[in-house]
Scaffold this active site. Structure first.
Site, PDB file in Angstrom:
ATOM      1  N   LYS A 168       0.836  -1.155  -0.016  1.00  0.00           N
ATOM      2  CA  LYS A 168       0.154  -0.111  -0.083  1.00  0.00           C
ATOM      3  C   LYS A 168       0.730   1.197   0.041  1.00  0.00           C
ATOM      4  CE  LYS A 168      -3.384   2.232   2.656  1.00  0.00           C
ATOM      5  NZ  LYS A 168      -4.320   2.328   3.847  1.00  0.00           N
ATOM      6  N   LYS A 221      -2.099  -1.546  -3.914  1.00  0.00           N
ATOM      7  CA  LYS A 221      -2.788  -0.360  -3.659  1.00  0.00           C
ATOM      8  C   LYS A 221      -2.220   0.803  -3.922  1.00  0.00           C
ATOM      9  CE  LYS A 221      -5.771   1.985  -0.274  1.00  0.00           C
ATOM     10  NZ  LYS A 221      -6.260   1.961   0.868  1.00  0.00           N
TER      11      LYS A 221
HETATM   12  C1  PBG Z   1      -7.403   3.066   5.705  1.00  0.00           C
HETATM   13  C2  PBG Z   1      -7.665   3.177   4.361  1.00  0.00           C
HETATM   14  C3  PBG Z   1      -7.438   4.380   3.409  1.00  0.00           C
HETATM   15  C4  PBG Z   1      -7.887   3.600   2.050  1.00  0.00           C
HETATM   16  C5  PBG Z   1      -8.445   2.173   2.395  1.00  0.00           C
HETATM   17  N1  PBG Z   1      -8.028   2.056   3.763  1.00  0.00           N
HETATM   18  C6  PBG Z   1      -7.078   5.387   3.430  1.00  0.00           C
HETATM   19  C7  PBG Z   1      -5.716   5.950   3.831  1.00  0.00           C
HETATM   20  O1  PBG Z   1      -4.740   5.034   3.932  1.00  0.00           O
HETATM   21  O2  PBG Z   1      -5.335   7.198   4.342  1.00  0.00           O
HETATM   22  C8  PBG Z   1      -8.107   4.193   0.919  1.00  0.00           C
HETATM   23  C9  PBG Z   1      -9.017   3.681  -0.033  1.00  0.00           C
HETATM   24  C10 PBG Z   1      -9.509   4.910  -1.227  1.00  0.00           C
HETATM   25  O3  PBG Z   1      -8.791   5.818  -1.351  1.00  0.00           O
HETATM   26  O4  PBG Z   1     -10.221   4.330  -1.814  1.00  0.00           O
HETATM   27  N2  PBG Z   1      -6.095   3.234   6.115  1.00  0.00           N
END
Ligand code: PBG
Length: 297
Positions: A168, A221
């Site tokens: 991520k 992601k």
């Molecule tokens: C929580 C999380 C996030 C997303 C999914 N889980 C936000 C972040 O890391 O700030 C983002 C999903 C999206 O942008 O559609 N940590």
């Protein structure tokens, strides 16, 4: 069947509030969530990912692991109404903490990786007790998969799979999500725990680590700006691979499409097809319902 629809759950009833920066996506109360999932299921979307918007936020994100937390309520309602729907619960502290970071703070400015692990484990077990089919940690703390696996096993959930947000990236593409979940960090950013967008080998090490710790599904992601990462992961690892077409990817397509600047439907399908071509088995996308309907037609 490969789509997973991300959904935002809020307290209350009869609430279906459109998210300004994500036209076509809503914050849903539990009753509306059930209706939404009935619609998704009827067009062939078999899985959803739940994000909670708590009633109140505090320093340790206590609603995240409360029996009556909003996601726990959502899971129970969905499993009662649609027992065959696969309900995946996102695990993270950022929606639940008053400072908006994905972990517990050590002093006022630093996320304490190891101190966060027990909180994530409590959240995982609490979602399992509510009836979640899969838990999906998105916090990016190191060592969380091993800790969570052990906590789930000890609580009697040896069979519950973990879908890890393994690679991520620290991305600006999460902006609209943070509006939706009201989870932007109140200071600093997430670069100390999310991945460097420039570094693909580090991303591979993260995936490898999560597999070694016991992940059952790994995720990359965002998706479209990281198709090379999806392809590398597909070529190197044999676990099921998920890719998350995130809020910013969705918002860009919606914005240009709704302005009539692009052919929205074709670009939606082309972007999903590209994610599939790059090697994703599962795709988390806010287009799940629309794309599934289109594929049916
Ligand atoms: C929580 C999380 C996030 C997303 C999914 N889980 C936000 C972040 O890391 O700030 C983002 C999903 C999206 O942008 O559609 N940590």
């Amino acid at each position: 069947a490969d789509f997973i629809a991300p959904l935002f759950v809020v307290h209350g009833s009869g609430i279906r509030e459109e998210i300004k920066t994500m036209p076509g996506q809503y914050r849903l109360s539990v009753d509306e969530l059930v209706k939404e999932c009935e619609g998704l299921y009827s067009v062939g979307v078999l899985s959803v990912m739940l994000f909670g918007i708590p009633e109140h936020k505090d320093h340790t994100g206590s609603e995240a692991y409360s029996h009556n937390g909003i996601v726990q309520q959502g899971i129970r309602a969905l499993k009662a109404a649609l027992p065959d729907l696969i309900v995946i619960a996102d695990i993270c502290m950022c929606e639940y903490t008053d400072h908006g970071h994905c972990g517990i703070l050590h002093d006022h400015y630093t996320v304490d990786n190891d101190a966060t692990l027990p909180y994530l484990c409590r959240q995982a077990v609490s979602f399992a007790e509510a009836g979640a089919d899969i838990v999906a940690p998105s916090d990016m703390m190191d060592g969380r998969i091993a800790a969570m696996r052990q906590a789930l096993d000890e609580a009697g959930y040896e069979q519950l799979p973990i879908m890890s947000y393994a690679a991520k990236f620290s991305s600006a593409f999460y902006g609209p999500f943070r509006d939706a979940a009201d989870s932007a960090p109140s200071f600093g950013d997430r670069r100390s725990y999310q991945m460097d967008p420039a570094n693909i080998r580090e991303a591979m090490r993260e995936i490898e680590g999560d597999i070694a710790e016991g992940a059952d599904i790994v995720m990359v992601k965002p998706a479209l700006p990281y198709l090379d990462v999806i392809r590398w992961a597909r070529d190197r690892y044999d676990l099921p691979l998920a890719a998350y077409q995130v809020s910013g990817e969705y918002a860009m397509i919606q914005a240009a499409g709704l302005n009539g600047w692009i052919d929205r439907e074709r670009i939606m399908m082309e972007s999903l097809l590209s994610i599939k071509r790059a090697g994703a088995d599962l795709i988390l996308t806010y287009f799940a319902r629309e794309a599934a309907e289109l594929l049916r037609r």
